[in-house]
Design a protein around this motif. Structure first.
Motif, PDB file in Angstrom:
ATOM      1  N   SER A   1      11.900   1.011  -6.130  1.00  0.00           N
ATOM      2  CA  SER A   1      10.988  -0.128  -6.131  1.00  0.00           C
ATOM      3  C   SER A   1      10.526  -0.381  -4.709  1.00  0.00           C
ATOM      4  O   SER A   1      11.245  -0.115  -3.747  1.00  0.00           O
ATOM      5  CB  SER A   1      11.663  -1.361  -6.720  1.00  0.00           C
ATOM      6  OG  SER A   1      12.727  -1.772  -5.909  1.00  0.00           O
ATOM      7  N   THR A   2       9.319  -0.895  -4.590  1.00  0.00           N
ATOM      8  CA  THR A   2       8.720  -1.094  -3.280  1.00  0.00           C
ATOM      9  C   THR A   2       7.645  -2.168  -3.376  1.00  0.00           C
ATOM     10  O   THR A   2       7.278  -2.600  -4.465  1.00  0.00           O
ATOM     11  CB  THR A   2       8.118   0.229  -2.762  1.00  0.00           C
ATOM     12  OG1 THR A   2       7.653   0.028  -1.438  1.00  0.00           O
ATOM     13  CG2 THR A   2       7.006   0.732  -3.647  1.00  0.00           C
ATOM     14  N   LEU A   3       7.139  -2.603  -2.234  1.00  0.00           N
ATOM     15  CA  LEU A   3       5.965  -3.466  -2.189  1.00  0.00           C
ATOM     16  C   LEU A   3       4.751  -2.566  -2.001  1.00  0.00           C
ATOM     17  O   LEU A   3       4.806  -1.585  -1.286  1.00  0.00           O
ATOM     18  CB  LEU A   3       6.073  -4.459  -1.037  1.00  0.00           C
ATOM     19  CG  LEU A   3       7.259  -5.412  -1.073  1.00  0.00           C
ATOM     20  CD1 LEU A   3       7.186  -6.370   0.107  1.00  0.00           C
ATOM     21  CD2 LEU A   3       7.322  -6.183  -2.375  1.00  0.00           C
ATOM     22  N   ASP A   4       3.659  -2.899  -2.650  1.00  0.00           N
ATOM     23  CA  ASP A   4       2.446  -2.101  -2.559  1.00  0.00           C
ATOM     24  C   ASP A   4       1.379  -2.945  -1.878  1.00  0.00           C
ATOM     25  O   ASP A   4       0.960  -3.965  -2.420  1.00  0.00           O
ATOM     26  CB  ASP A   4       1.996  -1.692  -3.956  1.00  0.00           C
ATOM     27  CG  ASP A   4       0.827  -0.733  -3.948  1.00  0.00           C
ATOM     28  OD1 ASP A   4       0.012  -0.793  -3.002  1.00  0.00           O
ATOM     29  OD2 ASP A   4       0.712   0.058  -4.892  1.00  0.00           O
ATOM     30  N   PRO A   5       0.913  -2.544  -0.688  1.00  0.00           N
ATOM     31  CA  PRO A   5      -0.051  -3.359   0.050  1.00  0.00           C
ATOM     32  C   PRO A   5      -1.376  -3.585  -0.674  1.00  0.00           C
ATOM     33  O   PRO A   5      -2.107  -4.509  -0.350  1.00  0.00           O
ATOM     34  CB  PRO A   5      -0.255  -2.595   1.357  1.00  0.00           C
ATOM     35  CG  PRO A   5       0.220  -1.220   1.100  1.00  0.00           C
ATOM     36  CD  PRO A   5       1.261  -1.317   0.026  1.00  0.00           C
ATOM     37  N   ARG A   6      -1.681  -2.799  -1.688  1.00  0.00           N
ATOM     38  CA  ARG A   6      -2.924  -3.004  -2.446  1.00  0.00           C
ATOM     39  C   ARG A   6      -2.929  -4.338  -3.190  1.00  0.00           C
ATOM     40  O   ARG A   6      -3.979  -4.859  -3.534  1.00  0.00           O
ATOM     41  CB  ARG A   6      -3.145  -1.876  -3.442  1.00  0.00           C
ATOM     42  CG  ARG A   6      -3.367  -0.526  -2.790  1.00  0.00           C
ATOM     43  CD  ARG A   6      -3.501   0.558  -3.826  1.00  0.00           C
ATOM     44  NE  ARG A   6      -2.236   0.674  -4.554  1.00  0.00           N
ATOM     45  CZ  ARG A   6      -2.075   1.389  -5.658  1.00  0.00           C
ATOM     46  NH1 ARG A   6      -3.093   2.049  -6.171  1.00  0.00           N
ATOM     47  NH2 ARG A   6      -0.904   1.457  -6.252  1.00  0.00           N
ATOM     48  N   PHE A   7      -1.729  -4.902  -3.451  1.00  0.00           N
ATOM     49  CA  PHE A   7      -1.642  -6.156  -4.187  1.00  0.00           C
ATOM     50  C   PHE A   7      -1.707  -7.386  -3.289  1.00  0.00           C
ATOM     51  O   PHE A   7      -1.904  -8.498  -3.773  1.00  0.00           O
ATOM     52  CB  PHE A   7      -0.341  -6.210  -4.995  1.00  0.00           C
ATOM     53  CG  PHE A   7      -0.342  -5.260  -6.147  1.00  0.00           C
ATOM     54  CD1 PHE A   7      -0.939  -5.592  -7.344  1.00  0.00           C
ATOM     55  CD2 PHE A   7       0.252  -4.020  -6.026  1.00  0.00           C
ATOM     56  CE1 PHE A   7      -0.945  -4.713  -8.407  1.00  0.00           C
ATOM     57  CE2 PHE A   7       0.258  -3.123  -7.079  1.00  0.00           C
ATOM     58  CZ  PHE A   7      -0.352  -3.465  -8.273  1.00  0.00           C
ATOM     59  N   LEU A   8      -1.527  -7.221  -1.991  1.00  0.00           N
ATOM     60  CA  LEU A   8      -1.439  -8.359  -1.078  1.00  0.00           C
ATOM     61  C   LEU A   8      -2.709  -9.199  -1.093  1.00  0.00           C
ATOM     62  O   LEU A   8      -3.818  -8.670  -1.164  1.00  0.00           O
ATOM     63  CB  LEU A   8      -1.143  -7.889   0.344  1.00  0.00           C
ATOM     64  CG  LEU A   8       0.185  -7.176   0.549  1.00  0.00           C
ATOM     65  CD1 LEU A   8       0.337  -6.751   2.005  1.00  0.00           C
ATOM     66  CD2 LEU A   8       1.359  -8.033   0.101  1.00  0.00           C
ATOM     67  N   GLY A   9      -2.533 -10.517  -1.032  1.00  0.00           N
ATOM     68  CA  GLY A   9      -3.657 -11.442  -1.004  1.00  0.00           C
ATOM     69  C   GLY A   9      -3.662 -12.333  -2.224  1.00  0.00           C
ATOM     70  O   GLY A   9      -2.707 -12.381  -2.998  1.00  0.00           O
TER      71      GLY A   9
ATOM     72  N   GLU B   1       7.554  -1.053  -9.535  1.00  0.00           N
ATOM     73  CA  GLU B   1       8.402   0.017 -10.081  1.00  0.00           C
ATOM     74  C   GLU B   1       7.491   0.934 -10.874  1.00  0.00           C
ATOM     75  O   GLU B   1       7.020   0.564 -11.950  1.00  0.00           O
ATOM     76  CB  GLU B   1       9.501  -0.557 -10.979  1.00  0.00           C
ATOM     77  CG  GLU B   1      10.561  -1.337 -10.248  1.00  0.00           C
ATOM     78  CD  GLU B   1      11.659  -1.845 -11.164  1.00  0.00           C
ATOM     79  OE1 GLU B   1      11.682  -1.479 -12.360  1.00  0.00           O
ATOM     80  OE2 GLU B   1      12.494  -2.623 -10.678  1.00  0.00           O
ATOM     81  N   GLY B   2       7.223   2.091 -10.331  1.00  0.00           N
ATOM     82  CA  GLY B   2       6.307   3.022 -11.003  1.00  0.00           C
ATOM     83  C   GLY B   2       4.926   2.419 -11.100  1.00  0.00           C
ATOM     84  O   GLY B   2       4.319   2.076 -10.101  1.00  0.00           O
ATOM     85  N   ASP B   3       4.431   2.234 -12.344  1.00  0.00           N
ATOM     86  CA  ASP B   3       3.108   1.637 -12.525  1.00  0.00           C
ATOM     87  C   ASP B   3       3.188   0.188 -13.025  1.00  0.00           C
ATOM     88  O   ASP B   3       2.256  -0.323 -13.626  1.00  0.00           O
ATOM     89  CB  ASP B   3       2.252   2.488 -13.462  1.00  0.00           C
ATOM     90  CG  ASP B   3       2.851   2.622 -14.858  1.00  0.00           C
ATOM     91  OD1 ASP B   3       3.996   2.182 -15.070  1.00  0.00           O
ATOM     92  OD2 ASP B   3       2.170   3.178 -15.735  1.00  0.00           O
ATOM     93  N   HIS B   4       4.330  -0.487 -12.780  1.00  0.00           N
ATOM     94  CA  HIS B   4       4.519  -1.874 -13.184  1.00  0.00           C
ATOM     95  C   HIS B   4       4.786  -2.767 -11.974  1.00  0.00           C
ATOM     96  O   HIS B   4       5.539  -2.392 -11.074  1.00  0.00           O
ATOM     97  CB  HIS B   4       5.708  -2.014 -14.148  1.00  0.00           C
ATOM     98  CG  HIS B   4       5.473  -1.393 -15.477  1.00  0.00           C
ATOM     99  ND1 HIS B   4       5.701  -0.061 -15.721  1.00  0.00           N
ATOM    100  CD2 HIS B   4       5.015  -1.916 -16.620  1.00  0.00           C
ATOM    101  CE1 HIS B   4       5.406   0.206 -16.979  1.00  0.00           C
ATOM    102  NE2 HIS B   4       4.981  -0.905 -17.548  1.00  0.00           N
ATOM    103  N   VAL B   5       4.163  -3.940 -11.965  1.00  0.00           N
ATOM    104  CA  VAL B   5       4.500  -4.975 -10.985  1.00  0.00           C
ATOM    105  C   VAL B   5       5.540  -5.872 -11.643  1.00  0.00           C
ATOM    106  O   VAL B   5       5.310  -6.410 -12.733  1.00  0.00           O
ATOM    107  CB  VAL B   5       3.269  -5.804 -10.572  1.00  0.00           C
ATOM    108  CG1 VAL B   5       3.665  -6.904  -9.600  1.00  0.00           C
ATOM    109  CG2 VAL B   5       2.201  -4.909  -9.964  1.00  0.00           C
TER     110      VAL B   5
END
Length: 90
Positions: free
Chosen positions: A3-11, A72-76
């Motif tokens: 699992s990780t944070l994805d910068p595309r979601f920020l904002g 996680e994979g393709d799920h937030v």
């Protein structure tokens, strides 16, 4: 799965639609509601959401929650730590 944070979601994002259904029956939910809202994702792994649901009779519900988030994979994934549903008497 990592699992990780994805910068595309920020904002902050504006709600443009809601599409919910009961898994067991396939019944569509909320089709008669007018819904508006916002969701914000921060780089420290926190998120907040607020959604207004206006019913056909003019009554309004407000749903809001805060959580830690990760991908996680393709799920937030939202790990909710506080939530509220406010039923407004209009």
């Amino acid at each position: 799965m990592a699992s990780t944070l994805d910068p595309r979601f920020l904002g902050t994002w504006r709600l443009v639609g809601v599409d919910r259904e009961e898994v067991a029956t396939g019944k569509k939910l909320d089709e008669d509601l007018k819904q508006t809202g916002y969701i914000s994702y921060t780089p420290d792994g926190r998120m907040m959401v607020i959604i207004s649901h206006v019913h056909p009779d003019g009554k309004e519900d407000i749903t809001c929650y805060s959580a830690q988030w990760h991908v996680e994979g393709d799920h937030v994934v939202h790990d909710v730590d506080i939530a509220a549903l406010v039923r407004c008497m209009m």
